[in-house]
Design a protein around this motif. Structure first.
Motif, PDB file in Angstrom:
ATOM      1  N   ALA A 249      49.032  85.550 -52.293  1.00 22.48           N
ATOM      2  CA  ALA A 249      48.674  84.847 -51.052  1.00 22.48           C
ATOM      3  C   ALA A 249      47.678  85.666 -50.245  1.00 22.48           C
ATOM      4  N   ALA A 250      47.910  87.002 -50.168  1.00 17.79           N
ATOM      5  CA  ALA A 250      47.009  87.869 -49.412  1.00 17.79           C
ATOM      6  C   ALA A 250      45.630  87.919 -50.054  1.00 17.79           C
ATOM      7  N   ALA A 251      45.594  87.977 -51.396  1.00 17.61           N
ATOM      8  CA  ALA A 251      44.305  88.030 -52.092  1.00 17.61           C
ATOM      9  C   ALA A 251      43.534  86.721 -51.880  1.00 17.61           C
ATOM     10  N   ARG A 252      44.266  85.604 -51.898  1.00  8.80           N
ATOM     11  CA  ARG A 252      43.618  84.318 -51.685  1.00  8.80           C
ATOM     12  C   ARG A 252      43.045  84.232 -50.271  1.00  8.80           C
ATOM     13  N   GLY A 253      43.800  84.713 -49.285  1.00  9.49           N
ATOM     14  CA  GLY A 253      43.323  84.689 -47.903  1.00  9.49           C
ATOM     15  C   GLY A 253      42.109  85.579 -47.706  1.00  9.49           C
ATOM     16  N   SER A 254      42.137  86.792 -48.300  1.00  9.08           N
ATOM     17  CA  SER A 254      41.002  87.705 -48.170  1.00  9.08           C
ATOM     18  C   SER A 254      39.753  87.108 -48.802  1.00  9.08           C
ATOM     19  N   LEU A 255      39.910  86.499 -49.979  1.00 14.11           N
ATOM     20  CA  LEU A 255      38.774  85.879 -50.650  1.00 14.11           C
ATOM     21  C   LEU A 255      38.182  84.757 -49.812  1.00 14.11           C
ATOM     22  N   LEU A 256      39.068  83.960 -49.202  1.00 19.97           N
ATOM     23  CA  LEU A 256      38.611  82.848 -48.365  1.00 19.97           C
ATOM     24  C   LEU A 256      37.807  83.354 -47.168  1.00 19.97           C
ATOM     25  N   PHE A 257      38.290  84.424 -46.520  1.00 17.05           N
ATOM     26  CA  PHE A 257      37.576  84.943 -45.349  1.00 17.05           C
ATOM     27  C   PHE A 257      36.179  85.427 -45.739  1.00 17.05           C
ATOM     28  N   PHE A 258      36.072  86.097 -46.860  1.00 16.25           N
ATOM     29  CA  PHE A 258      34.755  86.627 -47.239  1.00 16.25           C
ATOM     30  C   PHE A 258      33.823  85.528 -47.744  1.00 16.25           C
ATOM     31  N   LEU A 259      34.395  84.481 -48.284  1.00 17.56           N
ATOM     32  CA  LEU A 259      33.559  83.334 -48.622  1.00 17.56           C
ATOM     33  C   LEU A 259      32.987  82.698 -47.362  1.00 17.56           C
ATOM     34  N   LEU A 260      33.842  82.580 -46.342  1.00 17.71           N
ATOM     35  CA  LEU A 260      33.362  82.056 -45.065  1.00 17.71           C
ATOM     36  C   LEU A 260      32.335  83.006 -44.446  1.00 17.71           C
ATOM     37  N   GLY A 261      32.551  84.290 -44.620  1.00 17.83           N
ATOM     38  CA  GLY A 261      31.636  85.265 -44.036  1.00 17.83           C
ATOM     39  C   GLY A 261      30.249  85.235 -44.637  1.00 17.83           C
ATOM     40  N   GLU A 262      30.106  84.735 -45.868  1.00 17.53           N
ATOM     41  CA  GLU A 262      28.797  84.681 -46.509  1.00 17.53           C
ATOM     42  C   GLU A 262      27.967  83.485 -46.055  1.00 17.53           C
ATOM     43  N   LEU A 263      28.591  82.561 -45.341  1.00 18.80           N
ATOM     44  CA  LEU A 263      27.876  81.355 -44.920  1.00 18.80           C
ATOM     45  C   LEU A 263      26.773  81.644 -43.906  1.00 18.80           C
ATOM     46  N   PHE A 264      26.868  82.810 -43.209  1.00 19.79           N
ATOM     47  CA  PHE A 264      25.854  83.094 -42.197  1.00 19.79           C
ATOM     48  C   PHE A 264      24.467  83.258 -42.825  1.00 19.79           C
ATOM     49  N   LYS A 265      24.430  83.526 -44.125  1.00 18.97           N
ATOM     50  CA  LYS A 265      23.136  83.685 -44.787  1.00 18.97           C
ATOM     51  C   LYS A 265      22.371  82.353 -44.835  1.00 18.97           C
ATOM     52  N   MET A 266      23.137  81.259 -44.782  1.00 19.77           N
ATOM     53  CA  MET A 266      22.481  79.948 -44.732  1.00 19.77           C
ATOM     54  C   MET A 266      22.075  79.585 -43.309  1.00 19.77           C
ATOM     55  N   HIS A 267      22.950  79.883 -42.372  1.00 19.58           N
ATOM     56  CA  HIS A 267      22.634  79.582 -40.974  1.00 19.58           C
ATOM     57  C   HIS A 267      23.514  80.449 -40.087  1.00 19.58           C
ATOM     58  N   SER A 268      22.941  80.911 -38.982  1.00 17.05           N
ATOM     59  CA  SER A 268      23.695  81.781 -38.084  1.00 17.05           C
ATOM     60  C   SER A 268      24.827  81.049 -37.376  1.00 17.05           C
ATOM     61  N   PHE A 269      24.866  79.729 -37.533  1.00 14.49           N
ATOM     62  CA  PHE A 269      25.950  78.959 -36.911  1.00 14.49           C
ATOM     63  C   PHE A 269      27.294  79.317 -37.534  1.00 14.49           C
ATOM     64  N   TYR A 270      27.261  79.672 -38.816  1.00 18.74           N
ATOM     65  CA  TYR A 270      28.516  79.919 -39.538  1.00 18.74           C
ATOM     66  C   TYR A 270      28.950  81.382 -39.332  1.00 18.74           C
ATOM     67  N   MET A 271      29.562  81.621 -38.188  1.00 21.25           N
ATOM     68  CA  MET A 271      30.072  82.965 -37.874  1.00 21.25           C
ATOM     69  C   MET A 271      31.567  82.856 -37.590  1.00 21.25           C
ATOM     70  N   TYR A 272      32.370  83.687 -38.250  1.00 21.33           N
ATOM     71  CA  TYR A 272      33.822  83.606 -38.092  1.00 21.33           C
ATOM     72  C   TYR A 272      34.363  85.004 -37.773  1.00 21.33           C
ATOM     73  N   SER A 273      35.263  85.060 -36.824  1.00 20.36           N
ATOM     74  CA  SER A 273      35.876  86.337 -36.477  1.00 20.36           C
ATOM     75  C   SER A 273      37.174  86.514 -37.241  1.00 20.36           C
ATOM     76  N   LEU A 274      37.514  87.750 -37.520  1.00 18.83           N
ATOM     77  CA  LEU A 274      38.765  88.038 -38.226  1.00 18.83           C
ATOM     78  C   LEU A 274      39.962  87.638 -37.388  1.00 18.83           C
ATOM     79  N   GLU A 275      39.863  87.836 -36.094  1.00 19.80           N
ATOM     80  CA  GLU A 275      40.985  87.506 -35.214  1.00 19.80           C
ATOM     81  C   GLU A 275      41.316  86.020 -35.301  1.00 19.80           C
ATOM     82  N   ALA A 276      40.265  85.172 -35.272  1.00 16.97           N
ATOM     83  CA  ALA A 276      40.506  83.733 -35.373  1.00 16.97           C
ATOM     84  C   ALA A 276      41.063  83.371 -36.746  1.00 16.97           C
ATOM     85  N   PHE A 277      40.571  84.024 -37.782  1.00 17.11           N
ATOM     86  CA  PHE A 277      41.056  83.741 -39.127  1.00 17.11           C
ATOM     87  C   PHE A 277      42.532  84.107 -39.267  1.00 17.11           C
ATOM     88  N   VAL A 278      42.952  85.229 -38.681  1.00 18.03           N
ATOM     89  CA  VAL A 278      44.357  85.634 -38.732  1.00 18.03           C
ATOM     90  C   VAL A 278      45.237  84.617 -38.019  1.00 18.03           C
TER      91      VAL A 278
END
Length: 988
Positions: free
Chosen positions: A898-927
């Motif tokens: 479960a932890a590995a799946r969550g970590s992978l999901l966060f970093f996938l979301l974190g890579e979206l900023f390369k497409m547009h700066s709109f896609y910014m996610y904080s770790l606090e919100a993800f937790v």
């Protein structure tokens, strides 16, 4: 300045010198920060005998301050006719309007509103004589033009700008004189040869081993690592869209860090080796002493027994002599008591006699007084009488009776009686009045001497009974007879008293003789006692010497036995350390051998890789750097690891306790921050690094501020002076120019103290001061100047680190008992590691600092035993804690998917900023989202009936146990615990 003038540097100096040597010559030096633009400009200014001027930015520096500084330079160049180089860099452009004045200065030298009219009049008057000397008419216009001509000739600018970004392009477009009126000198990246020559010069004094190949390899590593980091930075920008710069200043900082780290680590390792060697030597010395002490103790015990026997025999002899002395002393005491009693009786009798005799004294005095009434004439008249008056002859007869056998003029018979009592005999007795008077006065002494026969006084007694035998009755007839009568009466009375006291006097004489005999006997006894006591004293002295000798031997034996006991205790306490310390010494010796290579890798790690993510760090260190060092045969350990040089387990444990995540990247970041000589600028969007810093530095009075805070400068001044830590949080991509001296550590040394110029003030610089810079920006673009002045550390959470954190979160939700136990265990293990390191350091320090014979220091041995005992206890607890940790980890690993799946999901979301700066996610919100998901799943499981069909239809949760667990947890425990928590929550 400590400069290495390689070929490119000398070319730049020549160019700058040629530019500023011509009239209106200004240089535009373009290159990344740290390329040497300012240093080489100062050198060129010195060669041209110019004065170098530079403005000092403060929090209040504005247009008026710039004008004041320009007027000062115009004063030197235009009026004093001195050469001036105005050194100006883009970090000093705190107000874009500054470039308006710079543009005018470059283009014509005549700045429109630099001077007021009255100031211009003063300048015209100041250069009037010089204008005339030049052959010009001293009109106002000619004088001003002459002044501006001097400005063009003497005042030159060196503009140090960076090509990074669009700032230079924009300024050149707005202020064309920056390009049109300057000569551009491009500072290209330093060539490899230049880097090599700089490294060779600064590494020359370092102890890099006796092998020249090793020294050459280390020197070659410096430019190699610099270019490899530049290459990695280019890839970093292309692939990850992140900026990283390495400038020549970064290269110099690496050399500086390597120098300090190598010296420091060599000193630390040699110190530890020396302490271990001293401890080991003392242990071995103690072990060698044990055998010698045992043999010595046996010999001393034999001597002790001999001394005891001799002392006992001596004691018996002394006892016998003491009995003799005691007996004689008792006799002497009896005699002394007897003498004292006799003395007392004699004193009493003497006092009684003296008291009785004292009563007779007045009678004698009366008799002498009676004689004093007479004189020679009275006796001459009396003896001249042929026939004395009636009664006078009785008086003289009484006198003759008393003087019988005393006065030779008085005739006596064979019985000593007076033969003739006639007047004629009386006249004969008084024939010599003076002699007669003397005999009368001395008669008392004759009585005292007992020379007067008793019959003389008996013969007088009948006469004393006569009626006329008194002074009053006879005075009318004869004055001499009256005086004699009075004398006879008083002398008789005195004799009567003396006679009455006589028995007492005899008794006193007898007692006095008895006292003398007793004193003589006492003296004899005392002399005997004194002789015996002298003999006894000699024997006692000899006995005391024998006893002292015996006691000394016994004490020496006891000391030997005590030392043997302490030695055995020390060997038993630290015997196990012998092998371990020997291995540690060998390990430290090997560390010294590989120190140059290990520290080189660690210093390159600290200087260069902090800005990169884990993938690039591993590639640089493990592939590029290590590959080069191994190819050059630089001595390294079996598994080179920068962290083993930069920190240790105890310090990492302390960091973890303070809130630093325990994953590898976080520990690397902590090591870089604590070992870098530059101030750290941390990229920390998840606020993990800043949380750790606040906890770590709370004991150093951490001051937290922000850029733009009106009290920031006051906070910085106080912290610099008092040695406090400062955290500037939530920074943007620029640093206030006023902080440049602090960020660049531009200290001024005066005597033993250091100062730093902050704005227009010089502040005392405390060595305890620390500065931390922080930004929440996930992908900031800091220019090369800032990256050269600071150590940028990427605290962005890693996938593995986030997986560990999410695992802890899931376990805390599903198994709060395991989470709580693990937190307590980690804290306990951290404390154990710190405690073990402290105990070993304390033990070695005590052994090293022990003075004299260590076996005589009981307190030290006891302290070493206590330290060793605690160390063993802690080591046992560490072993138990490791077993417990393994069990907890095995149970926690059930939730790893479960932890590995969550970590992978966060970093996938974190890579979206390369497409547009709109896609910014904080770790606090993800937790928060993860927590909400876990809670929602728990509620669904609680509401659904526990049937086989429902379980088959519902999504399968993550298994609570592995396929073959050593201790499989019960499947119902987790839901049961959740139900209990839900019930408790509802009850609350």
């Amino acid at each position: 300045m400590d400069l290495v003038l390689f070929e490119d540097a000398m070319k730049h100096v020549c160019r700058i010198n040629r530019i500023i040597s011509s009239s209106s010559g200004h240089a535009l030096l373009v290159g990344v920060g740290g390329s040497g633009k300012q240093s080489l400009s100062r050198l060129a200014s010195f060669i041209s005998s110019y004065t170098t001027s530079q403005i000092t930015i403060s929090s209040t520096y504005g247009i008026s301050d710039l004008k004041t500084d320009l007027q000062a330079m115009y004063q030197k160049a235009g009026i004093k006719d001195e050469g001036v180089l105005f050194l100006f860099n883009e970090s000093q452009i705190t107000n874009p309007k500054f470039l308006v004045y710079i543009n005018d200065l470059l283009s014509s030298g005549d700045i429109a509103d630099l001077y007021a009219n009255e100031d211009k009049d003063q300048i015209v008057n100041a250069v009037r004589s010089a204008t005339k000397s030049a052959g010009l008419t001293d009109t106002r216009e000619n004088c001003w033009n002459f002044f501006i001509g001097r400005i063009k000739k003497n005042l030159h600018m060196a503009l140090c700008f960076s090509p990074v970004g669009d700032s230079l392009r924009g300024r050149a477009r707005k202020f064309p004189a920056l390009v049109n009126c300057t000569v551009i000198d491009w500072f290209q990246p330093w060539p490899k040869e230049a880097l090599w020559s700089v490294a060779k010069k600064f590494l020359e004094p370092l102890p890099l081993g006796e092998n020249p190949a090793v020294r050459d390899g280390i020197i070659e590593f410096m430019p190699f690592s610099f270019y490899q980091v530049n290459s990695a930075a280019q890839t970093y920008l292309e692939v990850d869209k992140r900026y990283a710069y390495s400038t020549p200043k970064s290269f110099l900082e690496l050399i500086k860090l390597y120098t300090s780290m190598l010296n420091k680590n060599i000193q630390i390792v040699e110190g530890r080796k020396e302490r271990l060697s001293n401890g080991l030597d003392k242990l071995r010395d103690t072990q060698e002493k044990v055998t010698g002490l045992e043999a010595d103790l046996k010999e001393k015990q034999v001597v002790v027994e001999e001394k005891k026997v001799a002392a006992d025999a001596f004691a018996e002899e002394v006892g016998r002599e003491k009995e003799k002395v005691t007996a004689e002393s008792d006799k002497a005491n009896v005699e002394a008591e007897t003498c004292a009693q006799i003395q007392k009786d004699v004193s009493e009798q003497q006092a009684s006699c003296e008291a009785d005799l004292a009563k007779a004294i007045p009678l004698v005095e009366q008799a002498e007084a009676a004689l004093d009434t007479l004189d020679k004439k009275d006796f001459q008249e009396a003896k001249a009488l042929s026939k004395p008056p009636a009664g006078v002859d009785d008086i003289t007869a009484a006198v003759m009776h008393l003087m019988a056998t005393i006065d030779p003029t008085v005739d006596v018979d064979k019985q000593g009686r007076v033969k003739d009592k006639s007047w004629k005999s009386a006249q004969k007795m008084m024939n010599n009045p003076e002699k007669f008077m003397q005999n009368l006065k001395e008669f008392k002494q004759v009585i005292d001497d007992q020379r007067v026969p008793e019959q003389n006084f008996k013969a007088v007694e009948p006469l004393l009974k006569l009626e006329h035998f008194n002074k009053e009755a006879i005075l009318k007839k004869s004055k001499a007879a009256a005086g004699l009568a009075d004398w006879v009466i008083n002398i008789y009375m005195y004799y009567s008293v003396v006679k009455e006291v006589e028995p007492k006097r005899n008794a006193l004489k007898e007692a006095t003789d008895k006292l003398a005999a007793a004193n003589a006997k006492l003296a004899d006894v005392q002399a005997l006692v004194a002789d015996l006591e002298a003999k006894l004293a000699k024997l006692v002295s000899e006995y005391d010497a024998a006893i002292a000798e015996k006691n000394a031997v016994v004490a020496e034996a006891e000391k030997c036995e005590r030392k043997l006991s302490l030695a055995q205790r020390l060997v038993n306490a630290l015997g196990s350390e012998n092998v371990r310390w020997q291995a540690s010494i060998e390990n430290l010796t090997n560390q010294l051998h590989v120190m140059a290579g290990e520290v080189l890798l660690a210093s390159a790690f600290v200087s260069y890789v902090g800005v990169f993510t884990k993938k690039y760090r591993d590639d640089l260190i493990n592939v590029k750097f290590l590959g080069f060092l191994k190819d050059k045969n630089i001595p390294l350990g079996e598994s080179p690891n920068p962290l083993s040089v930069l920190t240790d387990d105890a310090e990492v444990a302390r960091w973890n306790t303070q809130g630093l995540p325990s994953d590898r990247v976080s520990v690397e970041n902590g090591a870089i921050m604590t070992n870098s000589e530059r101030w750290s600028l941390i990229i920390d969007p998840q606020l993990q690094g800043v949380t750790w810093i606040k906890e770590k530095e709370k004991d150093h009075k951490l001051q937290v501020t922000r850029m733009g805070n009106p009290k920031m400068i006051q906070t910085m001044e106080r912290a610099l002076d008092q040695g406090e830590s400062v955290l500037i949080e939530n920074m943007d991509e620029t640093i206030d120019a006023v902080l440049a001296p602090v960020v660049g550590r531009q200290t001024i040394k005066r005597g033993r103290s250091k100062y730093i110029k902050l704005g227009d003030k010089e502040i005392a610089y405390s060595p305890d001061f620390k500065l931390f810079l922080h930004t929440k920006l996930s992908n900031p673009h800091y220019p090369p100047e800032i990256q050269a002045e600071t150590t940028i550390i990427n605290f962005t959470v890693t996938e593995q680190g986030l997986e560990d954190q999410l695992l802890a979160l899931v376990v805390k939700k599903e198994r709060p008992d395991l989470a709580r136990q693990k937190v307590e265990l980690i804290q306990q293990q951290n404390e154990f590691k710190i405690k073990l390191a402290e105990l070993e350091a304390s033990l070695l320090e005590k052994l090293t600092n022990a003075q004299g014979d260590i076996l005589e220091d009981v307190e030290l041995i006891e302290n070493l035993e206590t330290t060793k005992r605690i160390s063993v206890e802690v080591a046992e607890k560490v072993a138990i804690a490791k077993e417990t940790e393994q069990k907890i980890n095995e149970a926690s690993e059930n939730y790893r998917p479960a932890a590995a799946r969550g970590s992978l999901l966060f970093f996938l979301l974190g890579e979206l900023f390369k497409m547009h700066s709109f896609y910014m996610y904080s770790l606090e919100a993800f937790v928060v989202v993860v927590n909400r998901a876990i809670d929602s799943v728990a509620l669904i499981k609680k509401k659904e009936p526990d049937t086989e069909a429902s379980r088959a239809a519902s999504p399968q949760p993550i298994p609570a146990a592995p396929e073959e667990p050593k201790e499989p947890p019960k499947a119902a425990e987790a839901p049961k615990a959740e139900e209990e928590e839900q019930k408790e929550g509802e009850g609350e």
